[in-house]
Design an enzyme around this catalytic site. Structure first.
Site, PDB file in Angstrom:
ATOM      1  N   ASP A 195       0.807  -1.223   0.000  1.00  0.00           N
ATOM      2  CA  ASP A 195       0.000   0.000   0.000  1.00  0.00           C
ATOM      3  C   ASP A 195       0.839   1.271   0.000  1.00  0.00           C
ATOM      4  O   ASP A 195       0.414   2.314   0.507  1.00  0.00           O
ATOM      5  CB  ASP A 195      -0.963   0.034   1.218  1.00  0.00           C
ATOM      6  CG  ASP A 195      -1.929  -1.129   1.194  1.00  0.00           C
ATOM      7  OD1 ASP A 195      -2.218  -1.638   0.100  1.00  0.00           O
ATOM      8  OD2 ASP A 195      -2.388  -1.528   2.275  1.00  0.00           O
ATOM      9  N   LYS A 221       1.910   2.137  -5.147  1.00  0.00           N
ATOM     10  CA  LYS A 221       2.449   1.585  -6.409  1.00  0.00           C
ATOM     11  C   LYS A 221       1.542   1.892  -7.601  1.00  0.00           C
ATOM     12  O   LYS A 221       2.006   2.294  -8.665  1.00  0.00           O
ATOM     13  CB  LYS A 221       2.635   0.056  -6.276  1.00  0.00           C
ATOM     14  CG  LYS A 221       3.596  -0.336  -5.164  1.00  0.00           C
ATOM     15  CD  LYS A 221       3.642  -1.832  -4.963  1.00  0.00           C
ATOM     16  CE  LYS A 221       2.398  -2.430  -4.359  1.00  0.00           C
ATOM     17  NZ  LYS A 221       2.134  -2.031  -2.954  1.00  0.00           N
ATOM     18  N   GLN A 272       1.949  -6.071  -3.176  1.00  0.00           N
ATOM     19  CA  GLN A 272       2.377  -6.180  -1.775  1.00  0.00           C
ATOM     20  C   GLN A 272       3.654  -5.351  -1.565  1.00  0.00           C
ATOM     21  O   GLN A 272       3.857  -4.384  -2.262  1.00  0.00           O
ATOM     22  CB  GLN A 272       2.593  -7.644  -1.362  1.00  0.00           C
ATOM     23  CG  GLN A 272       1.301  -8.457  -1.230  1.00  0.00           C
ATOM     24  CD  GLN A 272       0.694  -8.862  -2.562  1.00  0.00           C
ATOM     25  OE1 GLN A 272       1.334  -9.514  -3.368  1.00  0.00           O
ATOM     26  NE2 GLN A 272      -0.538  -8.504  -2.792  1.00  0.00           N
ATOM     27  N   GLY A 286      -4.556  -4.193  -3.816  1.00  0.00           N
ATOM     28  CA  GLY A 286      -5.530  -3.157  -4.143  1.00  0.00           C
ATOM     29  C   GLY A 286      -4.724  -1.934  -4.536  1.00  0.00           C
ATOM     30  O   GLY A 286      -4.086  -1.321  -3.684  1.00  0.00           O
ATOM     31  N   HIS A 287      -4.665  -1.634  -5.825  1.00  0.00           N
ATOM     32  CA  HIS A 287      -3.830  -0.538  -6.319  1.00  0.00           C
ATOM     33  C   HIS A 287      -4.737   0.618  -6.748  1.00  0.00           C
ATOM     34  O   HIS A 287      -5.545   0.467  -7.659  1.00  0.00           O
ATOM     35  CB  HIS A 287      -2.953  -1.022  -7.486  1.00  0.00           C
ATOM     36  CG  HIS A 287      -1.926  -2.029  -7.045  1.00  0.00           C
ATOM     37  ND1 HIS A 287      -1.013  -2.586  -7.901  1.00  0.00           N
ATOM     38  CD2 HIS A 287      -1.666  -2.567  -5.826  1.00  0.00           C
ATOM     39  CE1 HIS A 287      -0.243  -3.419  -7.223  1.00  0.00           C
ATOM     40  NE2 HIS A 287      -0.629  -3.437  -5.971  1.00  0.00           N
TER      41      HIS A 287
HETATM   42  P1  GDP Z   1      -0.702   0.379  -3.588  1.00  0.00           P
HETATM   43  O1  GDP Z   1      -1.309  -0.894  -3.116  1.00  0.00           O
HETATM   44  O2  GDP Z   1       0.772   0.428  -3.339  1.00  0.00           O
HETATM   45  O3  GDP Z   1      -1.031   0.722  -5.010  1.00  0.00           O
HETATM   46  O4  GDP Z   1      -1.321   1.522  -2.657  1.00  0.00           O
HETATM   47  P2  GDP Z   1      -2.871   1.681  -2.237  1.00  0.00           P
HETATM   48  O5  GDP Z   1      -3.641   2.149  -3.402  1.00  0.00           O
HETATM   49  O6  GDP Z   1      -3.357   0.456  -1.541  1.00  0.00           O
HETATM   50  O7  GDP Z   1      -2.762   2.765  -1.100  1.00  0.00           O
HETATM   51  C1  GDP Z   1      -2.240   4.031  -1.333  1.00  0.00           C
HETATM   52  C2  GDP Z   1      -3.307   5.062  -0.949  1.00  0.00           C
HETATM   53  O8  GDP Z   1      -2.701   6.325  -0.842  1.00  0.00           O
HETATM   54  C3  GDP Z   1      -4.367   5.221  -2.004  1.00  0.00           C
HETATM   55  O9  GDP Z   1      -5.581   5.544  -1.372  1.00  0.00           O
HETATM   56  C4  GDP Z   1      -3.869   6.371  -2.850  1.00  0.00           C
HETATM   57  O10 GDP Z   1      -4.906   7.073  -3.504  1.00  0.00           O
HETATM   58  C5  GDP Z   1      -3.240   7.231  -1.802  1.00  0.00           C
HETATM   59  N1  GDP Z   1      -2.082   8.024  -2.217  1.00  0.00           N
HETATM   60  C6  GDP Z   1      -1.074   7.687  -3.080  1.00  0.00           C
HETATM   61  N2  GDP Z   1      -0.142   8.669  -3.096  1.00  0.00           N
HETATM   62  C7  GDP Z   1      -0.562   9.626  -2.236  1.00  0.00           C
HETATM   63  C8  GDP Z   1      -0.013  10.862  -1.795  1.00  0.00           C
HETATM   64  O11 GDP Z   1       1.086  11.278  -2.179  1.00  0.00           O
HETATM   65  N3  GDP Z   1      -0.745  11.573  -0.880  1.00  0.00           N
HETATM   66  C9  GDP Z   1      -1.940  11.141  -0.403  1.00  0.00           C
HETATM   67  N4  GDP Z   1      -2.575  11.906   0.479  1.00  0.00           N
HETATM   68  N5  GDP Z   1      -2.482   9.978  -0.800  1.00  0.00           N
HETATM   69  C10 GDP Z   1      -1.790   9.224  -1.682  1.00  0.00           C
HETATM   70  P1  IMO Z   2      -0.902  -4.123  -2.274  1.00  0.00           P
HETATM   71  O1  IMO Z   2      -0.449  -4.692  -3.584  1.00  0.00           O
HETATM   72  C1  IMO Z   2      -0.965  -4.495   2.065  1.00  0.00           C
HETATM   73  C2  IMO Z   2      -1.043  -8.539   3.726  1.00  0.00           C
HETATM   74  C3  IMO Z   2      -2.298  -9.002   4.432  1.00  0.00           C
HETATM   75  C4  IMO Z   2      -1.712 -10.000   5.424  1.00  0.00           C
HETATM   76  C5  IMO Z   2      -0.573 -10.635   4.634  1.00  0.00           C
HETATM   77  C6  IMO Z   2      -0.949 -11.953   3.962  1.00  0.00           C
HETATM   78  O2  IMO Z   2      -2.200  -3.418  -2.328  1.00  0.00           O
HETATM   79  O3  IMO Z   2       0.178  -3.344  -1.624  1.00  0.00           O
HETATM   80  P2  IMO Z   2      -2.500 -12.675   1.928  1.00  0.00           P
HETATM   81  O4  IMO Z   2      -3.908 -12.296   1.569  1.00  0.00           O
HETATM   82  O5  IMO Z   2      -1.491 -12.337   0.897  1.00  0.00           O
HETATM   83  O6  IMO Z   2      -2.391 -14.093   2.376  1.00  0.00           O
HETATM   84  O7  IMO Z   2      -2.160 -11.793   3.239  1.00  0.00           O
HETATM   85  O8  IMO Z   2      -0.222  -9.690   3.634  1.00  0.00           O
HETATM   86  N1  IMO Z   2      -1.265  -8.058   2.344  1.00  0.00           N
HETATM   87  C7  IMO Z   2      -1.198  -6.777   1.994  1.00  0.00           C
HETATM   88  N2  IMO Z   2      -1.001  -5.660   2.742  1.00  0.00           N
HETATM   89  N3  IMO Z   2      -1.066  -4.400   0.721  1.00  0.00           N
HETATM   90  C8  IMO Z   2      -1.237  -5.498  -0.034  1.00  0.00           C
HETATM   91  O9  IMO Z   2      -1.206  -5.439  -1.391  1.00  0.00           O
HETATM   92  C9  IMO Z   2      -1.338  -6.750   0.601  1.00  0.00           C
HETATM   93  N4  IMO Z   2      -1.531  -8.012   0.155  1.00  0.00           N
HETATM   94  C10 IMO Z   2      -1.463  -8.801   1.238  1.00  0.00           C
HETATM   95  O10 IMO Z   2      -2.942  -7.940   5.076  1.00  0.00           O
HETATM   96  O11 IMO Z   2      -1.125  -9.312   6.499  1.00  0.00           O
HETATM   97 MG    MG Z   3      -2.869  -1.547  -1.869  1.00  0.00          MG
END
Ligand code: GDP
Ligand code: IMO
Ligand code: MG
Length: 423
Positions: A13, A16, A222, A40-41
């Site tokens: 999270d 990416k 991840q 979840g991207h």
């Molecule tokens: P990913 O899994 O690495 O793609 O990241 P996620 O989408 O799960 O989580 C990143 C969260 O931070 C999302 O809700 C994005 O919209 C938000 N986000 C990304 N970059 C920024 C930033 O620079 N500032 C803020 N406030 N939010 C951001």
């Molecule tokens: P993105 O790509 C954050 C965490 C879960 C749990 C552990 C194992 O959005 O960054 P799993 O379902 O893979 O067996 O869970 O890894 N986890 C993540 N945490 N971002 C993710 O993906 C994750 N995918 C799995 O919360 O602790």
């Molecule tokens: Mg994510």
């Protein structure tokens, strides 16, 4: 050409999805190499927020190819739902989305096994997203799995039934109650749907494209601290989330890897169980969660929050061979007058500056350095010259410590809230 890799340096999270979307115009192909719908991207542009789970984050840019690589595990139900939800954006999925024949399939019983295993672990549960990731990779390495290419074979149903029978025996062991029929009906609809998509030998395809000068960006899911080998085991996911995973998950050889983009938040979060040395289980952590909207994009769970952790970052930079850093969510730190940075740990009575073997059973106490905050909103800033001086000092400090340039700074969730630095 060499393939560049983009991946998370913390516990997932990091942002990416946003940076893949920002960088996609520089590439011809975006390819996911591991993980599955546990990811979840999030992408934001034109005031719309999209969350992708299996589909690579280049899908919204016209004329870019997106590949789901062999290292990915696919749940046909979730993939179909994801594509159905995107139909209104006029994306040509037959042209722009390609799926590896060698990607493994998540069966409904894999999801049940994930839930049963977590239930049996009780308070030691991993905090899995319950998408069936662990059991599917177990069947892959156990040499029992079903792959996308198998769905075109005459004996597919037979092989499915055989694997399900095995899973049902395991579920008996767990004494786990379930109802499979409705899940199966959706699953086979998903399989039919995938039969109509563009399924390819992706390793040949990618290597041919590289040979012909096409630019490829491998998108990780991840984070490196969730890697099966180098993460905080056993509180990890079941795939290789580090750069080496792009080689095995796409069929690109190590000497064809170019730049490695390492993404990190200006602080740190984790969702699910497991060690987190710089976690703030107090009002500062709650403030980071509130200001940063730190709730999971896949499960909605509140993310645990803490200050940035340099020993952990140095470790993942080393494992991944990171050449460029991207710092995300810098805007959230605008709400803090002083910023703490974890530089060392107190571990078994000693002060250390590296990420040690056992962070699960041995207490790791963070040691902090304080840096002045900038107390200025960054969300409207679009060029480096407008950075407050304390923010520039924070960046310089991190670059010196981490020994890799920070080439991208993110100041908000939108595509436009991104500053590319020429370093
Ligand atoms: P990913 O899994 O690495 O793609 O990241 P996620 O989408 O799960 O989580 C990143 C969260 O931070 C999302 O809700 C994005 O919209 C938000 N986000 C990304 N970059 C920024 C930033 O620079 N500032 C803020 N406030 N939010 C951001
Ligand atoms: P993105 O790509 C954050 C965490 C879960 C749990 C552990 C194992 O959005 O960054 P799993 O379902 O893979 O067996 O869970 O890894 N986890 C993540 N945490 N971002 C993710 O993906 C994750 N995918 C799995 O919360 O602790
Ligand atoms: Mg994510």
């Amino acid at each position: 050409m060499k393939a560049d890799v983009l991946l998370g340096l913390q516990w997932g999270d990091e942002g990416k999805g946003k940076i893949v979307d920002v960088l996609t115009p520089e590439y011809d192909i975006i390819a996911r190499f591991q993980g599955g719908p546990n990811a979840g991207h999030t992408l934001e542009f034109n005031n719309i927020k999209h969350v992708l789970h299996t589909i690579p984050s280049g899908i919204f840019r016209e004329d870019k190819l997106n590949i789901i690589g062999n290292g990915v595990v696919i749940d046909p139900i979730i993939l179909k739902k994801e594509i159905d939800a995107l139909q209104k954006y006029n994306i040509d999925f037959n042209k722009n989305l390609l799926i590896s024949k060698k990607a493994h399939l998540i069966l409904p019983t894999h999801r049940l096994l994930d839930a049963a295993s977590e239930q049996a672990k009780g308070k030691n549960k991993i905090g899995s997203t319950l998408k069936g990731i662990g059991p599917t990779y177990m069947d892959k390495t156990g040499r029992n799995g079903l792959r996308v290419g198998d769905i075109f074979e005459d004996n597919f149903q037979e092989r499915y039934d055989k694997l399900v029978a095995k899973h049902e025996n395991l579920l008996k062991y767990y004494n786990f109650e379930y109802e499979l029929t409705s899940m199966e009906s959706d699953w086979f609809k998903g399989i039919d749907f995938i039969r109509g998509l563009h399924v390819i030998d992706s390793e040949h395809f990618i290597n041919n494209k590289l040979k012909n000068g096409h630019r490829v960006l491998a998108e990780g899911a991840q984070g490196s601290l969730l890697d099966i080998d180098f993460g905080t085991y056993p509180f990890v996911t079941s795939s290789t989330t580090v750069t080496a995973g792009a080689c095995t998950g796409l069929g690109v050889s190590p000497n064809k890897i170019g730049d490695v983009y390492g993404i990190f938040k200006a602080y740190c979060t984790r969702v699910g169980s497991g060690p987190f040395p710089s976690e703030l289980d107090n009002e500062v952590g709650q403030k980071l969660r509130d200001m940063g909207h730190e709730y999971g994009a896949t499960t909605g769970r509140p993310r645990r929050c803490g200050w940035i952790d340099l020993p952990a970052l140095k470790y993942t930079i080393m494992i991944n061979g990171v050449t460029k850093l991207c710092m995300m969510k810098s805007d959230i730190l605008s709400h803090f007058s002083s910023i703490s940075v974890c530089t060392h740990y107190k571990y078994k009575g000693e002060v250390i500056d590296y990420f040690p073997y056992d962070v699960v059973d041995v207490e790791v106490e963070p040691i902090y350095t304080e840096l002045p905050g900038w107390n200025t909103d960054l969300t409207e800033v679009r060029k480096e010259a407008d950075f407050p001086k304390e923010f520039s000092a924070y960046i310089s400090y991190l670059e010196k410590e981490l020994e890799v340039p920070i080439t991208i700074v993110s100041v908000g969730p939108d595509r436009n809230q991104t500053i590319i630095r020429s370093v």
